[in-house]
Design a protein around this motif. Structure first.
Motif, mmCIF file in Angstrom:
data_model
loop_
_atom_site.group_PDB
_atom_site.id
_atom_site.type_symbol
_atom_site.label_atom_id
_atom_site.label_comp_id
_atom_site.label_asym_id
_atom_site.label_seq_id
_atom_site.Cartn_x
_atom_site.Cartn_y
_atom_site.Cartn_z
ATOM 1 N N ARG A 37 0.846 -1.188 0.000
ATOM 2 C CA ARG A 37 0.000 0.000 0.000
ATOM 3 C C ARG A 37 0.883 1.239 0.000
ATOM 4 N NH1 ARG A 37 -2.302 -1.144 6.017
ATOM 5 N NH2 ARG A 37 -3.288 -2.825 4.861
ATOM 6 N N ASP A 39 0.708 5.887 0.113
ATOM 7 C CA ASP A 39 -0.134 7.065 0.272
ATOM 8 C C ASP A 39 -0.138 7.885 -1.018
ATOM 9 O OD1 ASP A 39 2.249 8.445 0.304
ATOM 10 O OD2 ASP A 39 1.912 9.472 2.195
ATOM 11 N N LEU B 10 9.467 -1.786 -11.874
ATOM 12 C CA LEU B 10 8.632 -0.759 -11.247
ATOM 13 C C LEU B 10 8.760 -0.832 -9.717
ATOM 14 C CD1 LEU B 10 6.604 1.116 -12.795
ATOM 15 C CD2 LEU B 10 4.809 -0.341 -11.909
ATOM 16 N N GLU B 11 8.694 -2.051 -9.207
ATOM 17 C CA GLU B 11 8.796 -2.250 -7.754
ATOM 18 C C GLU B 11 10.179 -1.863 -7.258
ATOM 19 O OE1 GLU B 11 9.390 -4.303 -3.942
ATOM 20 O OE2 GLU B 11 10.493 -4.691 -5.771
ATOM 21 N N LYS B 13 12.269 0.243 -8.664
ATOM 22 C CA LYS B 13 12.423 1.696 -8.766
ATOM 23 C C LYS B 13 11.778 2.374 -7.541
ATOM 24 C CE LYS B 13 10.911 5.498 -11.689
ATOM 25 N NZ LYS B 13 9.579 5.786 -11.140
ATOM 26 N N ALA B 14 10.578 1.894 -7.171
ATOM 27 C CA ALA B 14 9.890 2.455 -6.004
ATOM 28 C C ALA B 14 10.706 2.216 -4.742
ATOM 29 C CB ALA B 14 8.507 1.824 -5.869
ATOM 30 N N SER B 17 13.897 4.401 -4.763
ATOM 31 C CA SER B 17 13.611 5.820 -4.546
ATOM 32 C C SER B 17 13.379 6.101 -3.064
ATOM 33 C CB SER B 17 12.411 6.275 -5.372
ATOM 34 O OG SER B 17 11.238 5.694 -4.881
ATOM 35 N N GLY B 75 6.654 10.428 0.439
ATOM 36 C CA GLY B 75 5.415 9.714 0.722
ATOM 37 C C GLY B 75 5.639 8.437 1.526
ATOM 38 N N TYR B 76 4.512 7.865 1.948
ATOM 39 C CA TYR B 76 4.564 6.655 2.773
ATOM 40 C C TYR B 76 4.249 5.438 1.914
ATOM 41 C CZ TYR B 76 3.466 3.335 6.466
ATOM 42 O OH TYR B 76 3.461 2.233 7.275
ATOM 43 N N VAL B 77 5.010 4.374 2.118
ATOM 44 C CA VAL B 77 4.784 3.156 1.341
ATOM 45 C C VAL B 77 5.074 1.932 2.207
ATOM 46 C CG1 VAL B 77 7.140 3.173 0.388
ATOM 47 C CG2 VAL B 77 5.349 1.966 -0.846
ATOM 48 N N GLU B 78 4.305 0.892 1.957
ATOM 49 C CA GLU B 78 4.599 -0.396 2.592
ATOM 50 C C GLU B 78 4.909 -1.375 1.471
ATOM 51 O OE1 GLU B 78 1.424 -1.533 5.245
ATOM 52 O OE2 GLU B 78 1.573 0.360 6.317
ATOM 53 N N PHE B 79 6.109 -1.959 1.535
ATOM 54 C CA PHE B 79 6.530 -2.876 0.471
ATOM 55 C C PHE B 79 6.034 -4.289 0.766
ATOM 56 C CE2 PHE B 79 9.552 0.613 0.216
ATOM 57 C CZ PHE B 79 9.482 0.895 -1.132
ATOM 58 N N LYS B 80 6.130 -5.132 -0.232
ATOM 59 C CA LYS B 80 5.684 -6.533 -0.092
ATOM 60 C C LYS B 80 6.588 -7.281 0.888
ATOM 61 C CE LYS B 80 2.594 -7.079 -3.587
ATOM 62 N NZ LYS B 80 1.264 -7.248 -3.072
ATOM 63 N N ARG B 84 10.703 -7.017 3.250
ATOM 64 C CA ARG B 84 10.847 -7.029 4.707
ATOM 65 C C ARG B 84 11.618 -8.262 5.162
ATOM 66 N NH1 ARG B 84 5.263 -5.015 4.641
ATOM 67 N NH2 ARG B 84 4.484 -7.087 5.049
#
Lengths: 108, 211
Positions: A37, A39, B10-11, B13-14, B17, B75-80, B84
């Motif tokens: 998820r 924001d 894409l993942e 790169k995110a 970043s 921004g805030y993100v939670e990865f798969k 982790r």
């Protein structure tokens, strides 16, 4: 026109999910597909969309039931997080398969 | 190139970043400098204690700094889960290495031959062990600059084998390089991602106007 199929339609392309097919929504869906998820700000940074565009596209995806908007407190700070719903994930997979199918056998 | 590769990119790169702010480099670099400082031969005991507690505080505030500094900009993100679990794997790996070293020392498992070998080639072994660890962490985290720190680690520890110098200076140098590069990354990050204007509309586009 003689070159068109008899019913005047392209069955596979007609089946495309128009909600996902729009480029901005496709890039939003792709990001949410590979992340748990995120924001608004993170999606804005990654997609390069403006606040207004992002907001309206997410509203459309939410209306279609593909994304869920969650308001959550993380360390006492409010965040508006967006994640794909189960339907959204399935729709994205189906779209992926359809896209692959369309271009199958096509010479480069 | 197929769709699955694009999605992976894409993942990635995110993920990259999110870690291009240099905060982790500054924190780990500072911790290494601190560690090197307390190993200096002339450091008195109370300073050693002060530096040790300082490094614990640094570890504690890292997550807070990330949330206070990085999240408002990117921004805030939670990865798969797989991201982790890699961090967990590194933590477990470092714990096991520490445990092995502790057990070897505590149980006196070093054979006389190995002791002689380490006395002669100790710094060379240290250079490649530390360098190798950085390479492994860089590989697991996909942060390639960490592999660069591995090269730096070998470059600063290897000369100790040939030139007599207290090894704390090499540790401090390694930490300083990491901290300095972290500052460069931080500077670039600030320029690339200015803090967003935190208007109500931006924070919560769905919220109904109150008036």
């Amino acid at each position: 026109m003689p070159d068109e199929p008899s019913d005047g339609k392209f069955p596979i392309i007609d089946d495309f999910d128009r909600v996902i097919h729009e480029p901005a929504r496709l890039i939003i869906m792709s990001h949410l597909y590979v992340l748990d998820r995120a924001d608004f700000l993170f999606l804005k940074r990654q997609t390069g969309l403006t606040w207004g565009n992002l907001s309206s596209h997410i509203t459309k995806l939410e209306t279609a039931g593909y994304v869920e908007v969650i308001k959550k407190f993380i360390d006492r700070k409010p965040y508006t997080l967006i994640e794909l719903t189960k339907e959204g994930r399935e729709a994205f997979r189906l779209y992926q398969r359809q896209m692959k199918h369309v271009f199958e056998g096509l010479d480069e | 190139m197929n769709e699955s590769i694009n999605l992976q990119q894409l993942e990635r790169k995110a993920y990259l970043s999110y870690h291009q702010d240099g905060v982790i480099d500054i924190f780990i670099g500072s911790a290494i400098v601190t560690f090197g400082l307390f190993l200096l031969p002339w450091v008195v005991e109370y300073l050693w204690m002060a530096f040790s507690s300082l490094s614990i505080i640094w570890v504690l505030i890292y997550a807070g700094v990330k949330r206070a500094f990085t999240v408002p900009r990117i921004g805030y993100v939670e990865f798969k889960k797989h991201r982790r679990s890699r961090v967990m794997l590194i933590a477990v790996l470092l714990f096991i290495i520490n445990l092995v070293f502790f057990l070897i020392q505590a149980l006196g498992l070093l054979t006389p031959e190995l002791r002689i070998f380490l006395n002669v080639y100790g710094f060379m072994v240290l250079a490649f062990v530390v360098g190798g660890l950085f390479f492994l962490i860089g590989f697991l985290t996909e942060l390639h600059r960490v592999m660069g720190y591995g090269v730096v680690a070998i470059a600063v520890f290897l000369p100790l084998q040939f030139y007599p110098m207290h090894f704390s200076y090499s540790i401090i140098l390694l930490g300083l390089v990491m901290t300095a590069y972290g500052c460069v990354l931080l500077f670039r990050f600030i320029r690339k991602y200015p803090k967003e204007n935190s208007g109500v509309e931006h924070e919560d586009p769905w919220e109904e106007p109150t008036d």
